[in-house]
Each structure stands twice: as structure tokens, then as C-alpha cells.
Design a protein around this motif. Structure first.
Motif, mmCIF file in Angstrom:
data_model
loop_
_atom_site.group_PDB
_atom_site.id
_atom_site.type_symbol
_atom_site.label_atom_id
_atom_site.label_comp_id
_atom_site.label_asym_id
_atom_site.label_seq_id
_atom_site.Cartn_x
_atom_site.Cartn_y
_atom_site.Cartn_z
ATOM 1 N N SER A 1 -13.354 3.376 -1.923
ATOM 2 C CA SER A 1 -11.979 3.648 -1.505
ATOM 3 C C SER A 1 -11.033 3.371 -2.665
ATOM 4 C CB SER A 1 -11.584 2.760 -0.319
ATOM 5 O OG SER A 1 -12.400 3.028 0.805
ATOM 6 N N PHE A 2 -10.084 4.284 -2.861
ATOM 7 C CA PHE A 2 -9.034 4.097 -3.843
ATOM 8 C C PHE A 2 -7.768 3.701 -3.083
ATOM 9 C CE2 PHE A 2 -11.982 7.061 -5.752
ATOM 10 C CZ PHE A 2 -12.131 6.566 -7.037
ATOM 11 N N VAL A 3 -7.269 2.515 -3.365
ATOM 12 C CA VAL A 3 -6.078 2.016 -2.695
ATOM 13 C C VAL A 3 -4.933 2.036 -3.715
ATOM 14 C CG1 VAL A 3 -5.059 0.166 -1.345
ATOM 15 C CG2 VAL A 3 -7.556 0.495 -1.333
ATOM 16 N N HIS A 4 -3.930 2.864 -3.457
ATOM 17 C CA HIS A 4 -2.776 2.969 -4.352
ATOM 18 C C HIS A 4 -1.755 1.919 -3.926
ATOM 19 C CE1 HIS A 4 -3.933 6.922 -6.173
ATOM 20 N NE2 HIS A 4 -4.680 6.934 -5.082
ATOM 21 N N VAL B 1 0.841 -1.194 0.000
ATOM 22 C CA VAL B 1 0.000 0.000 0.000
ATOM 23 C C VAL B 1 0.880 1.249 0.000
ATOM 24 C CG1 VAL B 1 -1.737 1.322 1.263
ATOM 25 C CG2 VAL B 1 -1.883 -1.176 1.181
ATOM 26 N N ILE B 2 0.606 2.161 -0.941
ATOM 27 C CA ILE B 2 1.335 3.427 -1.025
ATOM 28 C C ILE B 2 0.529 4.563 -0.408
ATOM 29 C CG2 ILE B 2 2.333 5.138 -2.602
ATOM 30 C CD1 ILE B 2 2.769 2.878 -4.591
ATOM 31 N N ALA B 3 -0.760 4.584 -0.699
ATOM 32 C CA ALA B 3 -1.616 5.667 -0.200
ATOM 33 C C ALA B 3 -3.067 5.223 -0.269
ATOM 34 C CB ALA B 3 -1.410 6.946 -1.019
ATOM 35 N N MET B 4 -3.942 5.961 0.451
ATOM 36 C CA MET B 4 -5.380 5.678 0.482
ATOM 37 C C MET B 4 -6.155 6.946 0.158
ATOM 38 S SD MET B 4 -6.145 2.506 1.405
ATOM 39 C CE MET B 4 -7.855 2.886 1.779
#
Length: 360
Positions: free
Chosen positions: A306-309, A296-299
Motif C-alpha cells: 500500500s502507498f499511503v500519501h 492522510v491525503i490519498a491511498m
């Protein structure tokens, strides 16, 4: 029918439109989809006659209109920089095309009242445009385009300044209005989701070129090339290098799995695969989902989604998942991908699959 034949438009040394050919039928909705500076407004200005191409011709119902002035064409236009007559009331602004055409008073009044009701402008008909909000002024310009009943209606991101509820209502209503009138309806947007909501046909644009044109859902599901697939994805399309060898596929990062049915005829070699953010999930889906462990890089949490990077094999992906999800930065999560949904492109970015994935 509006037909563009090998249209090119230059501005100094820059090419704004490059060898575009399109056929737009009466009674159809046609979306121009592309990022900022892809050529959407330039193409609309050529359709309207505001600009003249450096080469190529435009034909309306079989007549060459390449050099015909806008006021002599059967068109209505609403661009991002909407224009109303500041010294006229909202009523007179909406009525102005019909007055120029010589319509009688009752016909004008009936048309203005219908358009004003659709645009939620009835309480403001006697106001001057400068006394309206930006969104109300945009609706006034849209109402004027509706009553003109033109053969070609050009709308350049016309709903951007409207509130969400009205925007959704008009997305559903405008195509029906213009289709019933037998109008050629051209609508420019930067948003893939808006193109899908509008339906009809879509031309994807990139760097002044039309990369694909066809039924909107077909262009979305069956892009001809990687550029089109990326144009029609927001959040950005997820991609990674894939190797095919016999009955096996392997992704950069070491993940291997059997070849899905829709890729059975693809020759062995190295390809780029693409898939939409909503094709990644936190639970298995499909007949034979592939399990991938990513960092996970960012939320980004919108409330309903939810956008999970993510980072996998030094490639960044985005996963779109329903509901509120909370992951810590650098946390490792297991995500799943259905191989049946993969789009595959060769070294030149051309699609090597000739049918749609099993799901959108």
C-alpha cells in the motif's frame, strides 16, 4: 573498454548531453538510469555512432572511434523502437549478424536455437515478424543482439513490452549472457527498481548530465547529491528541511530528536534530509525511531503493498508499507522513521554524509 571523454551533444540551442565522461569495462553491466528526456537515448546513440558529439571523444579499447560509422563498430543495439527485417523469418532475422560475419551453418543454427529458446521464440522461428505480437518482435530483436556476440551491446528499455514473468527471467539471464562473452553491456531504464534488480554499475542521468557512476547498490545507498537521490527513488524521495544544533536535530513541523551517530560530524546548520518511502513505517523500527503524526491525503493499494500519501508540515510524503492498509482521507496516523536512515544534503544539494545508511 569504452571510454567517453568530455562528451557534449547539442541540438540547436538545446544541450542533450553535457560534458559526460565514463569508463565502461568489458564484461560489465552498466545501467543508464534517469527519467524521460534525461539523456539516456542520446548517450546511447553517441556510443553507437549514430550521432557525433559536438565536443569530446569516444574510445574503444584505446582506439578513437568518434567519427567511425556504426556498421564499422563492434556493436549490437536494441532500442525501444525495435527493428526487424520484415521480409525475413524470425530464424533469418536472428541469424543475420552471423551470416554477415561468415559463420558456418551449424554454428549459426546452434546459436539461433539457443537464443530462440532463451527468448521463448522456438515455436515462431518460421514466422514473419509482422505476424508476431509486439512483445515477440522485441524478443526477436533481443535474440539477434545475443547471437551477434558484439563487444558493445546497447539496450534501451528493451523489456518494456514483455509480460511480467519473462521480463523477470530476462533481467536475471541477460547480464550473465553478456558478461560471459566479455561484452560491455549498457542498459537504459527509467525504473530504479529495475536498476537494482540488474545490479552491476549505474550512471544516474539528469538533464543530460551524469550525476554519479558506480556500483549500483552504492549509488542507491550513498548518493553524492540530492538530484541523484531523487533519480534513484520511485515513489519519489521524501524530503524535509532539518536544523542541526549541537546534539539535537529538529524538522520543520517541530519534531526534535537526538543526532544519530552517522550525523555526529555534520556542522550545525540548515539542511535538506531525504529518506525512501519504505523507510516510513506504521510500527517502531530501529534503535530510536522518531514518531511523527501525519495526515492522510490519498491511498493506493496494489494488493501486496500500500502507498499511503501523507502531509506533514505542509510537505507531501509517500509511505510504502506491506499488505493492504485502509485509511480515510484527512485521517491522522502515527508513522515512524529511523533517524539512522536519513540522508542529509547541504544548501547546494551535496551530500554531507560519506557512508551508507544502516539499511537500504
Amino acid at each position: 573498454m569504452l571510454e567517453l571523454r568530455n562528451i557534449t551533444k547539442l541540438a540547436g540551442a538545446e544541450t542533450h548531453i553535457s560534458d559526460v565522461s565514463l569508463k565502461l569495462e568489458r564484461g560489465t553491466l552498466n545501467v543508464l538510469l534517469g527519467p524521460t528526456l534525461s539523456g539516456k537515448t542520446s548517450l546511447m546513440r553517441l556510443m553507437a555512432g549514430l550521432d557525433k558529439p559536438n565536443s569530446g571523444t569516444l574510445h574503444f579499447d584505446g582506439v578513437d572511434v568518434t567519427g567511425v560509422a556504426p556498421q564499422k563498430r563492434d556493436i549490437a543495439m536494441v532500442f525501444q523502437q525495435f527493428i526487424n527485417y520484415p521480409t525475413m523469418t524470425v530464424y533469418e532475422n536472428i541469424a543475420s549478424p552471423m551470416r554477415v560475419a561468415g559463420a558456418d551453418r551449424k554454428t549459426i543454427d546452434d546459436a539461433v536455437q539457443r537464443a530462440a529458446n532463451l527468448m521463448k521464440l522456438t515455436p515462431y522461428l518460421q514466422r514473419m515478424p509482422l505476424n508476431l505480437s509486439g512483445g515477440q518482435q522485441q524478443r526477436c530483436a533481443l535474440a539477434r543482439a545475443i547471437v551477434k556476440n558484439a563487444g558493445l551491446v546497447l539496450l534501451d528499455e528493451p523489456l518494456a513490452n514483455l509480460d511480467y514473468k519473462l521480463r523477470e527471467e530476462l533481467r536475471a539471464e541477460l547480464p550473465r549472457i553478456f558478461a560471459e562473452a566479455g561484452t560491455i553491456f549498457v542498459y537504459a531504464t527509467t525504473e530504479p527498481s529495475e536498476a537494482l534488480l540488474l545490479g552491476g554499475n549505474t550512471a544516474t542521468l539528469s538533464a543530460g548530465r551524469v550525476t554519479q557512476f558506480g556500483k549500483t547498490i552504492d549509488v542507491f545507498r550513498k548518493p553524492n547529491d540530492l538530484v541523484t537521490a531523487r533519480t534513484f527513488s520511485d515513489p519519489p524521495l521524501n524530503t524535509i528541511v532539518m536544523r542541526k544544533s549541537g546534539n539535537n536535530l529538529s524538522l520543520d513541523g517541530g519534531m526534535a530528536f537526538p543526532v544519530p551517530a552517522h550525523l555526529g560530524d555534520v556542522p550545525d546548520g540548515i539542511y535538506t534530509v531525504g529518506f525512501q518511502p519504505h523507510h516510513l513505517s506504521l510500527s517502531p523500527a530501529g534503535a530510536a525511531p522518531v514518531s511523527i503524526r501525519a495526515r492522510v491525503i490519498a491511498m493506493e493499494i496494489t494488493g501486496s503493498e500500500s502507498f499511503v500519501h501523507l502531509s506533514y508540515a505542509d510537505v507531501r510524503w509517500v509511505m510504502l508499507t506491506p499488505g493492504i492498509r485502509k485509511f480515510e482521507t484527512d485521517e491522522t496516523v502515527e508513522v515512524f522513521l529511523d533517524p539512522q536512515l536519513l540522508m542529509v544534503f547541504d544548501g547546494q544539494g551535496r551530500s554531507v554524509t560519506n557512508h551508507a545508511p544502516l539499511a537500504a
